[in-house]
Structure formats: structure tokens, C-alpha cells
Design a protein around this motif. Sequence first.
Motif, PDB file in Angstrom:
ATOM      1  N   ASP A 128       0.841  -1.205   0.000  1.00 50.87           N
ATOM      2  CA  ASP A 128       0.000   0.000   0.000  1.00 50.87           C
ATOM      3  C   ASP A 128       0.871   1.248   0.000  1.00 50.87           C
ATOM      4  O   ASP A 128       1.837   1.353   0.745  1.00 50.87           O
ATOM      5  CB  ASP A 128      -0.924  -0.001   1.219  1.00 50.87           C
ATOM      6  CG  ASP A 128      -0.129   0.008   2.525  1.00 50.87           C
ATOM      7  OD1 ASP A 128       0.686  -0.922   2.710  1.00 50.87           O
ATOM      8  OD2 ASP A 128      -0.300   0.948   3.325  1.00 50.87           O
ATOM      9  N   ARG A 129       0.549   2.205  -0.857  1.00 50.07           N
ATOM     10  CA  ARG A 129       1.282   3.467  -0.927  1.00 50.07           C
ATOM     11  C   ARG A 129       0.301   4.613  -1.140  1.00 50.07           C
ATOM     12  O   ARG A 129      -0.758   4.420  -1.738  1.00 50.07           O
ATOM     13  CB  ARG A 129       2.297   3.437  -2.079  1.00 50.07           C
ATOM     14  CG  ARG A 129       3.468   2.491  -1.847  1.00 50.07           C
ATOM     15  CD  ARG A 129       4.253   2.268  -3.116  1.00 50.07           C
ATOM     16  NE  ARG A 129       3.474   1.519  -4.092  1.00 50.07           N
ATOM     17  CZ  ARG A 129       3.833   1.331  -5.356  1.00 50.07           C
ATOM     18  NH1 ARG A 129       4.950   1.871  -5.803  1.00 50.07           N
ATOM     19  NH2 ARG A 129       3.087   0.625  -6.170  1.00 50.07           N
ATOM     20  N   ARG A 130       0.655   5.770  -0.644  1.00 47.93           N
ATOM     21  CA  ARG A 130      -0.223   6.933  -0.761  1.00 47.93           C
ATOM     22  C   ARG A 130       0.632   8.201  -0.701  1.00 47.93           C
ATOM     23  O   ARG A 130       1.818   8.154  -0.420  1.00 47.93           O
ATOM     24  CB  ARG A 130      -1.242   6.941   0.380  1.00 47.93           C
ATOM     25  CG  ARG A 130      -0.622   7.038   1.765  1.00 47.93           C
ATOM     26  CD  ARG A 130      -1.651   6.803   2.853  1.00 47.93           C
ATOM     27  NE  ARG A 130      -1.100   7.028   4.194  1.00 47.93           N
ATOM     28  CZ  ARG A 130      -0.370   6.148   4.862  1.00 47.93           C
ATOM     29  NH1 ARG A 130      -0.079   4.975   4.325  1.00 47.93           N
ATOM     30  NH2 ARG A 130       0.077   6.424   6.081  1.00 47.93           N
ATOM     31  N   GLU A 162       9.501   3.555  -1.197  1.00 50.42           N
ATOM     32  CA  GLU A 162       8.037   3.576  -1.238  1.00 50.42           C
ATOM     33  C   GLU A 162       7.454   2.379  -0.478  1.00 50.42           C
ATOM     34  O   GLU A 162       6.469   2.521   0.255  1.00 50.42           O
ATOM     35  CB  GLU A 162       7.549   3.587  -2.685  1.00 50.42           C
ATOM     36  CG  GLU A 162       7.805   4.906  -3.394  1.00 50.42           C
ATOM     37  CD  GLU A 162       7.015   5.048  -4.689  1.00 50.42           C
ATOM     38  OE1 GLU A 162       6.287   4.097  -5.048  1.00 50.42           O
ATOM     39  OE2 GLU A 162       7.116   6.103  -5.338  1.00 50.42           O
ATOM     40  N   PHE A 218       4.773   5.686   1.366  1.00 45.41           N
ATOM     41  CA  PHE A 218       4.501   6.974   0.717  1.00 45.41           C
ATOM     42  C   PHE A 218       5.175   7.040  -0.649  1.00 45.41           C
ATOM     43  O   PHE A 218       6.264   6.479  -0.850  1.00 45.41           O
ATOM     44  CB  PHE A 218       4.997   8.136   1.580  1.00 45.41           C
ATOM     45  CG  PHE A 218       4.286   8.265   2.892  1.00 45.41           C
ATOM     46  CD1 PHE A 218       2.940   8.569   2.943  1.00 45.41           C
ATOM     47  CD2 PHE A 218       4.969   8.065   4.089  1.00 45.41           C
ATOM     48  CE1 PHE A 218       2.270   8.680   4.159  1.00 45.41           C
ATOM     49  CE2 PHE A 218       4.318   8.173   5.307  1.00 45.41           C
ATOM     50  CZ  PHE A 218       2.965   8.472   5.343  1.00 45.41           C
ATOM     51  N   TYR A 219       4.539   7.731  -1.575  1.00 42.85           N
ATOM     52  CA  TYR A 219       5.090   7.893  -2.907  1.00 42.85           C
ATOM     53  C   TYR A 219       6.323   8.788  -2.887  1.00 42.85           C
ATOM     54  O   TYR A 219       6.441   9.684  -2.054  1.00 42.85           O
ATOM     55  CB  TYR A 219       4.059   8.505  -3.861  1.00 42.85           C
ATOM     56  CG  TYR A 219       2.940   7.566  -4.250  1.00 42.85           C
ATOM     57  CD1 TYR A 219       3.213   6.378  -4.929  1.00 42.85           C
ATOM     58  CD2 TYR A 219       1.610   7.869  -3.954  1.00 42.85           C
ATOM     59  CE1 TYR A 219       2.187   5.516  -5.291  1.00 42.85           C
ATOM     60  CE2 TYR A 219       0.584   7.015  -4.318  1.00 42.85           C
ATOM     61  CZ  TYR A 219       0.884   5.844  -4.990  1.00 42.85           C
ATOM     62  OH  TYR A 219      -0.127   4.990  -5.347  1.00 42.85           O
ATOM     63  N   LYS A 241       3.380   6.966  -8.852  1.00 39.60           N
ATOM     64  CA  LYS A 241       2.342   7.982  -9.038  1.00 39.60           C
ATOM     65  C   LYS A 241       2.820   9.385  -8.678  1.00 39.60           C
ATOM     66  O   LYS A 241       2.250  10.371  -9.124  1.00 39.60           O
ATOM     67  CB  LYS A 241       1.106   7.619  -8.204  1.00 39.60           C
ATOM     68  CG  LYS A 241       0.487   6.281  -8.582  1.00 39.60           C
ATOM     69  CD  LYS A 241       0.148   6.208 -10.063  1.00 39.60           C
ATOM     70  CE  LYS A 241      -0.479   4.880 -10.433  1.00 39.60           C
ATOM     71  NZ  LYS A 241      -0.712   4.758 -11.890  1.00 39.60           N
ATOM     72  N   ARG A 293       3.970  16.653  -1.438  1.00 40.62           N
ATOM     73  CA  ARG A 293       3.119  15.479  -1.188  1.00 40.62           C
ATOM     74  C   ARG A 293       3.901  14.168  -1.221  1.00 40.62           C
ATOM     75  O   ARG A 293       3.337  13.115  -0.961  1.00 40.62           O
ATOM     76  CB  ARG A 293       1.996  15.410  -2.222  1.00 40.62           C
ATOM     77  CG  ARG A 293       1.051  16.593  -2.215  1.00 40.62           C
ATOM     78  CD  ARG A 293      -0.294  16.214  -2.782  1.00 40.62           C
ATOM     79  NE  ARG A 293      -0.188  15.614  -4.119  1.00 40.62           N
ATOM     80  CZ  ARG A 293      -1.138  14.848  -4.655  1.00 40.62           C
ATOM     81  NH1 ARG A 293      -2.228  14.557  -3.967  1.00 40.62           N
ATOM     82  NH2 ARG A 293      -0.991  14.366  -5.878  1.00 40.62           N
TER      83      ARG A 293
END
Length: 604
Positions: free
Chosen positions: A371-373, A401, A406-407, A423, A433
Motif C-alpha cells: 500500500d502506498r499513498r 516507497e 509513501f510515494y 504515481k 506530497r
Amino acid sequence: MVRPLLRLQRYFRRKPVRFFTFILVYLMAGSLVFLHAGFMSDTTARGRDSGGAGDGAGNRVLGGHGLVPGNIRMLTKRHGPSWPKLDDNTSSWNRALKGRSSKDTEEGCGNQSLPSNTGRKAGEGGDTPRTGRQPIVRHLKQDLNPRPSGEQDTVQPTVPPRHTTQTKYIGCYMDDTQRRALRGASFFDYRKMTIFRCQDNCAERGYLYAGLEFGAECYCGHKIQAPSASERECSMECKGERSNVCGGANRLSVYRLELSQESARRYGSAIFKGCFRRPDNVTLALPITTIIPNMSVENCVDLCTEQELSLAVLAGKHCLCGYPTPHFALHDREDEELCQRRCPGEEFESCGTEEYFIVYQTQAQDNRCMDRRFLPGRSKQLVALASFPGAGNTWARHLIELATGFYTGSYYFDGSLYNKGFKGERDHWKSGRTICIKTHESGRKEIEAFDAAILVMRNPYKALMAEFNRKYGGHIGFASQAHWKGREWPEFVKNYAPWWASHTLDWLSFGKRVHVVHFEELKKDLFVQLKNIVLFLGLEVSEDRLLCVEGQKDGNFKRSGLRKLEYDPYTAEMRATIDDLIITVDHTLKQRKLSGVPEDYQRR
């Protein structure tokens, strides 16, 4: 001249819509020309900023070796935000995501699998055109179609050549279409088969042996399950290189593949992890346990894959499934001799014991770190992930990542990387971000724009070759022999080698807070090195997540472990220059109380 103009005027009076359309097109063309000129001037200005970054530091000499950084930085002008466009090798990346079921040829063309032949007698042969692309499978279970008959070309027996230092010719062996001598993956090419292509395909999949048959067939395996034959029976020329021998009718020319250390050992699609001592709490470490009377590696791997668990563990007749945890971290490998016990279902395989387990990693994905965000809020600091091209920046982004969730971002934009899951590639690098931002810049202005930096360094000999492969073959492709032996390679080394040194020196000089990571140490001790990176980024370390990263560490960014050049591309003059640069960088690192370059940076 007047009459045509009057006619044109009358025409547009009758057709006012066409007149306005003509005016609009004219204005749009003018705007495009204006924008292009502005973009080119902006790129030139950025290049000047980067190229002139060294002026503020003066014309200091690198380590007393007569290399002036001002001259070195002139090379970086062309590498501002208009960094050379990365090739979008979508097809090869898609194959990588699918386990690379089909392999690129030496020049970038895909191989094609065809059904094998049966009932073949000595003297039969002939070329069969390839008509379709089919996936390569580990065991051929479908009915095998006969090859059209024809007259076989024969040559005098010759000793097959040793193409690289990573292979060793074993000999000629019998083969049976009903029970293959090598029972792993296979592929055929009746026009361009070569010894090197066969070796490369088998090595990429982690097999220990590669065998060529009938001049055009390639078979892979972990063991040879057939008796040897006379060398005279392996006498058919390779379809892609008439001067070399590729087996014969029902005869294999077999090579032992001495894979490089960084190449994972595999059993088909499963990756061999090693021999490990029984954990203290087996039930907690490996929750699924099954007794398989006819135990084999294949049976246990298939069982754990069906359970969607990433570890297949063999302990005698017991097959255990799970994933890496602090209870079974796979960090302390034992001598493989301790695990040597024959499998009940396969005499050539080892199945471990009750105290020492054989461990394979299946193709089941460990989702604990996938999972990444984006960051929940705008970051207060910009952290660069800086490296010289070819030093493993994309691989480092993949690891960061997965380890952080996190991206990562980029100073540039590469659509092919965005399509492969990065992304943050589309975000502006100052968006705040992303957890860190990829950059290859080395100018003072660009460096001082960041609040901190992770500086990834790599052996220049390997970094230069990796970047040359990327430039002419894509992210996981290879430059052709024509590029290596042409004028491109000497010119590339002349321009890029000094930049390798100036890039590191600039970041050490102008970076506000720099954490140095050596590519070689990251590969050797990924868990510790990645943990230090996470702490440098100011995040909490998740041990389960890091263990998950270890199992997913290669991602889709690894080239074949065997596919090496057959010669050293570096001349004595090139090596002398690069060695001087290494000494300079090593001296600078130690001056700043950092660990010097690893030992393998020195002259090879």
C-alpha cells in the motif's frame, strides 16, 4: 498579382467562416513558435545555472590530480530539467510485471516459444518459421507436435565456445521427448538461436543448467536427468551462429551457469532463499503445516502459492507456509549441507530436515508493504533522492516507497515510470506530497533548493555501464554490441566519468544535510540500510514492513544476472582516469568523517 488577391478577397467575403478559421490557424502556429523559442531559452538558462554551479566554489583541483571541477561541470549543462528523455519500453516492462515469461533477444526483439518435436530420428530437421508468441512454462505438459521433416545440416564436431566467464561447458547429453534431461523452462527459435541467448534466458530464471538441442531449441533445468553422450553426436550448427554447435537430434549441448552473486537462485518461478534453523515457535512463525508423503519442491511451492503465502518451507515430509516475520526473519542463513536430505518425491532435490528448513519464496505477493499513498499534509521539508545516473535511483525509490508507504516524487517527469506505479512522478517536485524527490542534478542552485538529501552512490565502473544500457536499451534493457563497440561508448565515458565525481563532490559541498548510501551496501544489508533511510526521513520504522520489502526488493528493475559483455569495455586509459576520480571522492568522504568508498570501487 492583383487579380489573385482580389479573387481571394471575394472568396473569403462569401465564406466568412473559412476566413476566421484561417486566421485562427495562423495565430496558433505563431503561438507555438513563440512557446518553443521560450522553452529553448529557459532550458539553456537552466543548463547555464547548473554548469556554472562550481564558480562559487572556485577552481579547486580534485585531490591534486589535475582535474578542475569547473571543467568537469561544463558537462552537466545539458542535464538540467531537460534531462534526456527515458525510453518507454512498455512491452518489456509488462513482461517484467508478469514474471518475464518471454525474454528479449540480444537486440531487443522478443523470443517466441513453439511446441517441441516428438518422434524425431537422426537425420531429420529443417527450419520452421515462428508463427505466434506463446508463453514459456516451467514444465511442458501439453502434447508435443512433430517437427516437419527435412534434411539435417551436419558439421564436423567442435568444442562449443565459452562465451562468458559465467558459464562452463559440461558436455553432450542424451535427451528424450517423453522425459527431458532438463525439465525447466524452454524456448525455441529456428532462425536466430545462439548459445548466449539460451544461457541468458535460463540464467534470468535462475536455472543452473542450459542446454541446446537440434540447433534451435533451448532447455533449462536445475539438474541433468540423463546419461552423457559422445561429443560427435552434438554436431548441429546453431541457427543464429553457424560457427558454433547447438546439440543434435535428441542430444543436448549442456552448460553449467555460474550465476553472479546478485542473481537469485530459483526453482522455476520460486526463489531459493537458503537453509535456516527451525524457529523457536513454528506455529506462530509458519501458520500452515501439511504432510506431503511424496514431497518435492514443486509440490510444496504449489501448495503455498495456492494459499497465497510468500514462503514455502520444506522440513522433510512437512511443507510449511507463511511469510517473513520477526519470528522467522530469514537473516541468519545456515550452511546448506545441514539441509541436504533427499526429497521423497524427487531424488535430485533437497527437502531439509526437522531442524534445518529449506526455504523458497513463492510468486504470491506479500501485501504488507504494497500500500502506498501521498503524504497526508504538505511536507515542511524537501528531501532529495540524489544520484548519478545508473546508480540505482529507480530501485531506491521502489524500496523507499515500500518501506515507508509513501510515494516518491521526481525533479523530472517520466511517463513510463508513472505507468509502472510511481504515481508521484506526475506531481510537481515542490508539491510537498511525496516523501523524497528523485534528482540527478549537481548544480549549486538546484542542490540548495532541497532541505536534505539521500545521496546514493555506486561503483562508477558499474554505474557508467548501467546508464549506457539504459540510454540505449531502456530501464531494464541492454545496449547492443554495435553501441558498445562503436564510438558511442568511448564518448560516453569521456563525458560522464568526470560527472560521476563532480556530482558527489557538489552534493557533499552544497547539501544542507546529506545521508550517504552506497548502492553496494544497500544490496548487501538491505534491512539495516533501509531502516537508517526511514529514520533519516523522520518516520517510524515498521519491522514487518521492512521484512516484506526484503521479499519484494527486486521489483521490476533488475537486469539479468548473466547477461554480461564478453570483454572488458574499459581501456587502460579509461581505467586510469576513473581510478583517479575514485581516489578523489574517497578522500573527500573521509574528510567529512564519512565512510569511504567500498573496496570494489578500486581497480578491477
